[in-house]
Design a protein around this motif. Structure first.
Motif, short mmCIF file in Angstrom:
data_model
loop_
_atom_site.label_atom_id
_atom_site.label_comp_id
_atom_site.label_asym_id
_atom_site.label_seq_id
_atom_site.Cartn_x
_atom_site.Cartn_y
_atom_site.Cartn_z
N GLN A 183 0.82 -1.20 0.00
CA GLN A 183 0.00 0.00 0.00
C GLN A 183 0.86 1.26 0.00
O GLN A 183 0.57 2.24 -0.70
N ILE A 187 2.21 1.93 -3.47
CA ILE A 187 1.17 2.49 -4.33
C ILE A 187 0.96 3.97 -4.01
O ILE A 187 0.85 4.81 -4.90
N ASN A 188 0.93 4.28 -2.70
CA ASN A 188 0.75 5.68 -2.28
C ASN A 188 1.89 6.57 -2.78
O ASN A 188 1.68 7.69 -3.23
N TYR A 214 3.84 6.03 -5.35
CA TYR A 214 3.77 6.17 -6.80
C TYR A 214 2.71 7.18 -7.21
O TYR A 214 2.91 8.01 -8.10
N LEU A 215 1.56 7.13 -6.53
CA LEU A 215 0.48 8.07 -6.81
C LEU A 215 0.93 9.50 -6.50
O LEU A 215 0.65 10.43 -7.27
N SER A 216 1.63 9.68 -5.38
CA SER A 216 2.13 11.00 -5.02
C SER A 216 3.08 11.52 -6.08
O SER A 216 3.06 12.70 -6.44
N TYR A 217 3.92 10.63 -6.60
CA TYR A 217 4.86 11.01 -7.65
C TYR A 217 4.13 11.47 -8.91
O TYR A 217 4.47 12.50 -9.51
N LEU A 218 3.08 10.72 -9.30
CA LEU A 218 2.32 11.08 -10.49
C LEU A 218 1.64 12.44 -10.34
O LEU A 218 1.60 13.24 -11.27
N VAL A 219 1.11 12.69 -9.15
CA VAL A 219 0.47 13.98 -8.89
C VAL A 219 1.49 15.11 -8.95
O VAL A 219 1.26 16.16 -9.56
N VAL A 227 -1.27 13.13 -13.08
CA VAL A 227 -2.58 12.74 -12.56
C VAL A 227 -3.25 14.00 -12.01
O VAL A 227 -2.62 14.77 -11.27
N GLU A 241 -6.94 15.89 -10.33
CA GLU A 241 -8.07 15.56 -9.45
C GLU A 241 -9.30 15.14 -10.25
O GLU A 241 -10.06 14.29 -9.84
#
Length: 621
Positions: A602, A605-606, A608-613, A618, A620
């Protein structure tokens, strides 16, 4: 005390003998690790002392006991020399902290030495340690309690708030506290003062008397026989920029006395500067306090004390090391190096040489220069070769110092005026900050120190990954001339609560180009240092159920993996790299799947998502 009783008192489980009668043979032990005891014997014509009666050991401490039936039956100088020989052999064998003793078997007399260098003579003997203690007692004596470290860290927030309430500007606080600490350590008189008259008949209030007393102490400390010390410059910074600052001059006697009482009661009792552990606590106080009051610069990355210690040990600082930190800040690397080098000394002359001839520092910023000067004085001088200047003005000075060890944490986002002028000429007009992320500092220094030197540097992870053209250029420049010996991926929030940058430590061997060395680089995934975040005090070390530091065990493991080039899944890997490759363990290391959990998945994943944002990939919507 009989040998049996000595073993029981210190602790049988720590007793280590390697010959039949329970004694310890240094020739045998040294031979086992590929060393010859003859290389460590000072005078081949004298009697050689090879076997110590009793030796006790754990992962960080060695207790040596040489027994004699009665001291009166032996030559004092001879038995002292015998014990000094064992100390020298022990340093060659383990380089652990040492407690050394002479103990009577027909009587109860005990003589003890410990701390820096362990020089066996009357001057360095611990006169109050005249009986045998337990091994745990000796550990506490040498390393202090972890709780003491935590108390020092916890005291910083309250002291910072007190200074804020008293109107001391944030930029001044760490230097002011350091100056007060230095004065208190040297007998500052500040209690029960009354107004008095000066030579001209003018009334002097108690608060001014205190400040005058501090100035007198500083002047005395800087009045050294060493002609190289810039006494006037240092005094000017410590007086004009600290003691004569309006914020300090406006303190009432009650406020000033309250601040000094706090430092005297809440800090000094937990610091024993007679040994390395106590000096570490002093350094911890300095660097931690400076970290929490430096919030005006979010990119400040004050090197944590335990990382300084690890890097100092990784490059093998010793008696003959000539150390440079060209971006020395508050002086953490210099203090660590000085104490480590002095620990390895056998004589007072060697210790003096370390302090006056082997520690070199450069600091550009005036306030930080005052801070490092004070820090070095608190730790027993060693500030003679610390100068205020740009490192890029000091090429000849560095070359003449014959530096063989570099420890540094350069600025990662330096503006034009702080960078190499020749390098800045290559920048585009739109470039405002160092595109090499500090790498050009490393390359410049490498060209001006001894060709056999080792460098340990802290750089941001971007420097290891090398996506930008500037970083790629300096990675190639470094490997064209020097060898990348190791890279350690450090904890993500190692600078918390200062800079948020993720850092790594690189070690370079300057003796030959990377390609010619033709060897694998060691990569350590050193993300868990057994520290935890505390919102009010930053990162503090964890302890086990007995209150022992978990960091000390972790550090020993990290060093063992690196020194012996061991590969352990999840921790370390050896890999041959070029300038085009990524220089980090994550790129080559085997995953230890047995230690993975759902929370690890988890978290990945978090992240990686932070990196994309962050990269704008990515949104909203």
């Amino acid at each position: 005390m009989q040998r049996f009783d000595i073993i029981n008192t210190i602790g049988d489980k720590y007793h280590v003998g390697n010959i039949e009668n329970g004694e310890f043979s240094y020739p045998k032990a040294l031979k086992k690790i590929g060393k010859d005891i003859k290389d460590y014997q000072r005078d081949r014509s004298e009697t050689h002392h090879d076997y110590i009666d009793l030796r006790f050991e754990n992962d960080r401490l060695v207790v040596l006991v040489e027994t004699k039936n009665s001291f009166s039956r032996w030559s004092k100088s001879e038995i002292e020399q015998q014990l000094q020989d064992y100390v020298r052999y022990e340093k060659a064998l383990t380089n652990k902290t040492i407690v050394a003793m002479l103990a009577e078997t027909d009587g109860d007399d005990v003589r003890t030495w410990y701390g820096q260098s362990v020089i066996i003579d009357d001057e360095h003997e611990s006169k109050d340690l005249n009986k045998i203690l337990s091994f745990k007692d000796y550990e506490e004596l040498c390393f202090g309690k972890v709780n003491d470290r935590i108390k020092i860290v916890d005291s910083i927030k309250a002291l910072n708030e007190k200074l804020h309430t008293d109107g001391i500007n944030e930029r001044l606080r760490s230097q002011f506290v350091g100056t007060c600490l230095l004065a208190l350590k040297n007998g500052l008189d500040y209690k029960g003062l009354k107004p008095t008259l000066d030579e001209d008949g003018n009334q002097v209030q108690p608060e001014q008397i205190i400040l005058n007393n501090i100035k007198t102490i500083l002047s005395g400390l800087l009045s050294q026989k060493d002609k190289t010390i810039n006494k006037a410059g240092k005094l000017s910074i410590l007086t004009q920029h600290v003691l004569e600052d309006q914020d300090v001059m406006n303190l009432s006697y009650e406020e000033l006395q309250d601040i000094l009482d706090y430092i005297n009661d809440k800090v000094l009792p937990f610091i024993n500067d007679k040994n390395t552990a106590g000096q570490d606590l002093l350094n911890l106080f300095f660097t931690t306090f400076n970290k929490y009051v430096g919030k005006s610069d979010k990119n400040q990355a004050f090197t944590p004390d335990h990382i300084c210690d690890f890097m100092t040990k990784a490059v093998g600082v010793g008696t003959h090391s000539r150390i440079l930190d060209p971006c020395c800040g508050s002086g953490s690397f210099l203090v660590r190096s000085m104490t480590a080098a002095m620990d390895a000394c056998d004589t007072e002359k060697d210790r003096h040489d370390v302090k006056t001839k082997q520690i070199y520092g450069i600091e550009y910023e005036k306030n930080a220069y005052g801070l490092v000067s004070t820090n070095m004085l608190i730790h027993g001088d060693g500030n003679s070769n610390v100068v205020q200047d740009s490192m890029f003005n000091r090429a000849k000075w560095i070359e003449e110092a014959h530096i063989n060890t570099v420890l540094m944490n350069p600025p990662y986002n330096a503006t034009r005026k702080f960078c190499d002028p020749e390098y800045v000429k290559e920048w585009k007009d739109s470039t405002k900050q160092d595109p090499s992320k500090g790498f050009h500092y490393v390359y410049w220094v490498a060209q001006h120190v001894e060709p056999t030197a080792k460098m340990a540097v802290l750089l941001p992870m971007q420097a290891a990954i090398g996506n930008s053209s500037a970083i790629k250029e300096f990675k190639k420049k470094m490997l064209d001339k020097y060898t990348l010996d190791a890279v350690f991926s450090l904890p993500d929030e190692v600078f918390y609560p200062g800079a948020s940058v993720v850092a790594c430590c690189m070690i370079f061997d300057l003796a030959q180009p990377h390609k010619r060395a033709n060897r694998d680089t060691f990569f350590g995934y050193y993300k868990n240092d057994e520290f935890e975040k505390r919102k009010s005090t930053g990162r503090v070390e964890k302890t086990d159920q007995d209150g022992n530091s978990l960091w000390s065990e972790t550090e020993e493991k990290w060093l063992d993996l690196y020194r012996n080039k061991r590969e352990v899944p999840g921790l370390s890997v050896m890999h041959k790299v070029t300038a085009k490759d990524e220089w980090l363990a994550e790129a080559y290391m085997e995953t230890d799947y047995s230690k993975l959990s759902e929370s690890d998945f988890q978290q990945t994943i978090n992240n990686y998502l932070s990196y994309l944002v962050k990269e704008g990939k990515v949104y909203e919507k």
